[in-house]
Write a protein that holds these residues in place. Structure first.
Motif, PDB file in Angstrom:
ATOM      1  N   GLY A 185       0.809  -1.226   0.000  1.00 53.74           N
ATOM      2  CA  GLY A 185       0.000   0.000   0.000  1.00 53.74           C
ATOM      3  C   GLY A 185       0.835   1.267   0.000  1.00 53.74           C
ATOM      4  O   GLY A 185       0.392   2.301   0.503  1.00 53.74           O
ATOM      5  N   VAL A 186       2.050   1.202  -0.542  1.00 55.50           N
ATOM      6  CA  VAL A 186       2.930   2.384  -0.548  1.00 55.50           C
ATOM      7  C   VAL A 186       2.706   3.252  -1.774  1.00 55.50           C
ATOM      8  O   VAL A 186       2.223   2.776  -2.807  1.00 55.50           O
ATOM      9  N   THR A 187       3.097   4.514  -1.656  1.00 56.94           N
ATOM     10  CA  THR A 187       3.172   5.390  -2.823  1.00 56.94           C
ATOM     11  C   THR A 187       4.571   5.216  -3.401  1.00 56.94           C
ATOM     12  O   THR A 187       5.557   5.225  -2.657  1.00 56.94           O
ATOM     13  N   VAL A 188       4.650   5.051  -4.722  1.00 57.86           N
ATOM     14  CA  VAL A 188       5.944   4.788  -5.352  1.00 57.86           C
ATOM     15  C   VAL A 188       6.305   5.950  -6.268  1.00 57.86           C
ATOM     16  O   VAL A 188       5.505   6.336  -7.122  1.00 57.86           O
ATOM     17  N   SER A 189       7.501   6.539  -6.079  1.00 62.06           N
ATOM     18  CA  SER A 189       7.939   7.526  -7.081  1.00 62.06           C
ATOM     19  C   SER A 189       9.124   6.973  -7.859  1.00 62.06           C
ATOM     20  O   SER A 189      10.036   6.367  -7.283  1.00 62.06           O
ATOM     21  N   CYS A 190       9.071   7.180  -9.164  1.00 68.16           N
ATOM     22  CA  CYS A 190      10.092   6.640 -10.062  1.00 68.16           C
ATOM     23  C   CYS A 190      10.935   7.788 -10.608  1.00 68.16           C
ATOM     24  O   CYS A 190      10.397   8.789 -11.084  1.00 68.16           O
ATOM     25  N   ALA A 191      12.252   7.627 -10.569  1.00 64.22           N
ATOM     26  CA  ALA A 191      13.151   8.633 -11.145  1.00 64.22           C
ATOM     27  C   ALA A 191      12.923   8.685 -12.659  1.00 64.22           C
ATOM     28  O   ALA A 191      12.748   7.654 -13.300  1.00 64.22           O
ATOM     29  N   GLY A 192      12.907   9.892 -13.196  1.00 61.18           N
ATOM     30  CA  GLY A 192      12.708  10.068 -14.630  1.00 61.18           C
ATOM     31  C   GLY A 192      13.853  10.862 -15.228  1.00 61.18           C
ATOM     32  O   GLY A 192      14.685  11.416 -14.502  1.00 61.18           O
ATOM     33  N   PRO A 193      13.895  10.925 -16.559  1.00 56.46           N
ATOM     34  CA  PRO A 193      14.990  11.649 -17.211  1.00 56.46           C
ATOM     35  C   PRO A 193      14.869  13.156 -17.021  1.00 56.46           C
ATOM     36  O   PRO A 193      13.765  13.682 -16.899  1.00 56.46           O
ATOM     37  N   GLY A 231      23.095  20.678 -10.674  1.00 59.23           N
ATOM     38  CA  GLY A 231      24.323  21.201 -11.268  1.00 59.23           C
ATOM     39  C   GLY A 231      24.922  20.333 -12.363  1.00 59.23           C
ATOM     40  O   GLY A 231      25.965  20.665 -12.923  1.00 59.23           O
ATOM     41  N   VAL A 232      24.275  19.204 -12.688  1.00 63.42           N
ATOM     42  CA  VAL A 232      24.769  18.324 -13.748  1.00 63.42           C
ATOM     43  C   VAL A 232      23.885  18.478 -14.986  1.00 63.42           C
ATOM     44  O   VAL A 232      22.653  18.451 -14.877  1.00 63.42           O
ATOM     45  N   ARG A 233      24.521  18.675 -16.157  1.00 63.84           N
ATOM     46  CA  ARG A 233      23.769  18.776 -17.401  1.00 63.84           C
ATOM     47  C   ARG A 233      23.951  17.506 -18.224  1.00 63.84           C
ATOM     48  O   ARG A 233      25.070  17.126 -18.577  1.00 63.84           O
ATOM     49  N   ASN A 234      22.830  16.845 -18.479  1.00 64.76           N
ATOM     50  CA  ASN A 234      22.795  15.623 -19.285  1.00 64.76           C
ATOM     51  C   ASN A 234      23.393  15.912 -20.669  1.00 64.76           C
ATOM     52  O   ASN A 234      22.947  16.832 -21.353  1.00 64.76           O
ATOM     53  N   ASP A 264      20.052   4.757 -14.597  1.00 64.39           N
ATOM     54  CA  ASP A 264      21.042   4.366 -13.586  1.00 64.39           C
ATOM     55  C   ASP A 264      22.326   5.168 -13.757  1.00 64.39           C
ATOM     56  O   ASP A 264      22.941   5.616 -12.788  1.00 64.39           O
ATOM     57  N   ARG A 265      22.694   5.403 -15.011  1.00 66.58           N
ATOM     58  CA  ARG A 265      23.888   6.209 -15.279  1.00 66.58           C
ATOM     59  C   ARG A 265      23.669   7.645 -14.797  1.00 66.58           C
ATOM     60  O   ARG A 265      24.538   8.261 -14.191  1.00 66.58           O
ATOM     61  N   TRP A 266      22.497   8.168 -15.088  1.00 65.80           N
ATOM     62  CA  TRP A 266      22.165   9.543 -14.712  1.00 65.80           C
ATOM     63  C   TRP A 266      22.238   9.732 -13.189  1.00 65.80           C
ATOM     64  O   TRP A 266      22.853  10.657 -12.683  1.00 65.80           O
ATOM     65  N   LEU A 267      21.615   8.795 -12.455  1.00 64.61           N
ATOM     66  CA  LEU A 267      21.616   8.920 -10.989  1.00 64.61           C
ATOM     67  C   LEU A 267      23.017   8.737 -10.423  1.00 64.61           C
ATOM     68  O   LEU A 267      23.412   9.443  -9.489  1.00 64.61           O
ATOM     69  N   ALA A 268      23.778   7.815 -10.980  1.00 66.16           N
ATOM     70  CA  ALA A 268      25.160   7.620 -10.502  1.00 66.16           C
ATOM     71  C   ALA A 268      25.962   8.905 -10.733  1.00 66.16           C
ATOM     72  O   ALA A 268      26.774   9.310  -9.892  1.00 66.16           O
ATOM     73  N   GLY A 289      22.174   9.186  -5.787  1.00 67.85           N
ATOM     74  CA  GLY A 289      21.502   9.968  -6.826  1.00 67.85           C
ATOM     75  C   GLY A 289      19.986   9.838  -6.758  1.00 67.85           C
ATOM     76  O   GLY A 289      19.255  10.802  -7.029  1.00 67.85           O
ATOM     77  N   LEU A 290      19.517   8.653  -6.377  1.00 67.87           N
ATOM     78  CA  LEU A 290      18.061   8.435  -6.293  1.00 67.87           C
ATOM     79  C   LEU A 290      17.434   9.358  -5.251  1.00 67.87           C
ATOM     80  O   LEU A 290      16.360   9.928  -5.477  1.00 67.87           O
ATOM     81  N   ALA A 291      18.115   9.528  -4.126  1.00 69.03           N
ATOM     82  CA  ALA A 291      17.583  10.419  -3.078  1.00 69.03           C
ATOM     83  C   ALA A 291      17.522  11.857  -3.584  1.00 69.03           C
ATOM     84  O   ALA A 291      16.645  12.626  -3.197  1.00 69.03           O
ATOM     85  N   MET A 292      18.458  12.220  -4.477  1.00 69.37           N
ATOM     86  CA  MET A 292      18.457  13.576  -5.022  1.00 69.37           C
ATOM     87  C   MET A 292      17.337  13.754  -6.048  1.00 69.37           C
ATOM     88  O   MET A 292      16.669  14.779  -6.097  1.00 69.37           O
ATOM     89  N   ALA A 293      17.125  12.727  -6.872  1.00 71.66           N
ATOM     90  CA  ALA A 293      16.135  12.827  -7.947  1.00 71.66           C
ATOM     91  C   ALA A 293      14.702  12.663  -7.437  1.00 71.66           C
ATOM     92  O   ALA A 293      13.769  13.177  -8.044  1.00 71.66           O
ATOM     93  N   CYS A 294      14.534  11.913  -6.358  1.00 72.84           N
ATOM     94  CA  CYS A 294      13.193  11.676  -5.796  1.00 72.84           C
ATOM     95  C   CYS A 294      13.157  12.048  -4.321  1.00 72.84           C
ATOM     96  O   CYS A 294      13.048  11.169  -3.464  1.00 72.84           O
ATOM     97  N   PRO A 295      13.268  13.327  -3.993  1.00 69.57           N
ATOM     98  CA  PRO A 295      13.215  13.703  -2.579  1.00 69.57           C
ATOM     99  C   PRO A 295      11.826  13.393  -2.023  1.00 69.57           C
ATOM    100  O   PRO A 295      10.832  13.561  -2.724  1.00 69.57           O
TER     101      PRO A 295
END
Ligand SMILES: Nc1ncnc2c1ncn2[C@@H]1O[C@H](COP(=O)(O)OP(=O)(O)O)[C@@H](O)[C@H]1O
Ligand SMILES: CC(C)(COP(=O)(O)O)[C@@H](O)C(=O)NCCC(=O)O
Ligand SMILES: [K+]
Length: 249
Positions: free
Chosen positions: A74-82, A88-91, A102-106, A241-247
């Motif tokens: 019964g959790v709410t799930v957030s997924c990292a997106g592009p 401060g990082v530019r793809n 996975d590369r982006w978050l790393a 990186g996941l904690a940064m992308a999905c606070p």
């Protein structure tokens, strides 16, 4: 409690945090959605409130896992997106949505930890390298087969290369020329990956001299760590990186 998931092509790496700031109170590696859920259900006193995940799997597969998690906990799930830019990082991809998440978050995690130029090397199903300059510009990267893919290609496309996991593990106790098939293959593939590391280090040096940080991550990072003694081995770099992308606030 927060559930964090890194869904790679071979394994789901998971961990449970008491809160956003806490360290992991449980963690593991699952080979399938079902075994992930089994491992979680077996944890005593599990009270999941949120879940964040990153996946490099097909959308339908990821959706199926999310549905199973919602159903089981019964959790709410957030997924990292592009993203084109974050923290401060530019793809650097021509089409930013195509860069593996996975590369982006790393990269996000690495740039945060290094606060300067960095080379991120990930040894999972695939081996990847990514270059981020001191101003956060992602210069791009490289993808080649990782250890599981190299060994499986040899097993699949030859008639006489067959061996088990236990023999493979024993073979890697040394890297001298192999005197059995398993030694020859396991050591040969390991040396290929070390050669990959050395080439990436050379390129990074040509850009930045000695002024950069090297990060090693992924399930097979330890296989190559001798080739980069200056590198930081950060197994949970993607989770940083996941904690940064999905606070979760
Ligand atoms: N404890 C472990 N459990 C499973 N695989 C592991 C473990 N330690 C190292 N590995 C190795 O890590 C590799 C998979 O790395 P991983 O980063 O999980 O890949 P992916 O993200 O592509 O799923 C495999 O070659 C596997 O043998
Ligand atoms: C390169 C990868 C296959 C690595 O996946 P992994 O080995 O971590 O399972 C993954 O990041 C991916 O599917 N990337 C999309 C293609 C790209 O980054 O260009
Ligand atoms: K990975």
């Amino acid at each position: 409690m927060i559930l964090e998931l890194d869904c790679g092509n071979s394994f789901i790496k998971w961990r449970v945090l008491e809160s956003s700031e806490a360290s992991a109170c449980a963690e593991g590696i699952a080979g399938s959605d079902a075994s992930l859920i089994d491992s979680l259900v077996a944890l005593p006193d599990l009270l999941l409130t949120r879940c964040r995940l990153v996946s490099v799997r097909a959308l339908e597969e990821t959706d199926k896992l999310v549905a199973a998690l919602v159903d089981a906990f019964g959790v709410t799930v957030s997924c990292a997106g592009p993203e084109r830019e974050m923290a401060g990082v530019r793809n650097g991809y021509e089409d930013f949505e195509r860069l593996g998440l996975d590369r982006w978050l790393a990269m996000l995690g690495a740039f945060k930890l290094a606060s300067g130029a960095c080379l991120v090397l990930d040894f999972g199903t695939a081996a990847t390298a990514d270059f981020i300059s001191s101003d956060g510009e992602h210069l791009g990267g490289f993808i080649c087969p990782g250890m599981p893919l190299m060994r499986n290609q040899l097993r699949t496309h030859t008639r006489k290369i067959r061996y088990g996991d236990a023999a493979a593990e024993r073979a890697l106790e040394r890297l001298s020329p192999g005197r059995t098939t398993v030694e020859a293959v396991e050591r040969g593939c390991t040396l290929m990956l070390r050669g990959f590391v050395l080439t990436q280090l050379e390129l990074a040096r040509s850009y930045w001299g000695d002024d950069f940080t090297v990060f090693l991550t992924g399930g097979d990072a330890e296989l190559v760590s001798d080739a980069a003694p200056q590198a930081q081995l950060v197994p949970d770099l993607i989770f940083v990186g996941l904690a940064m992308a999905c606070p979760l606030s």
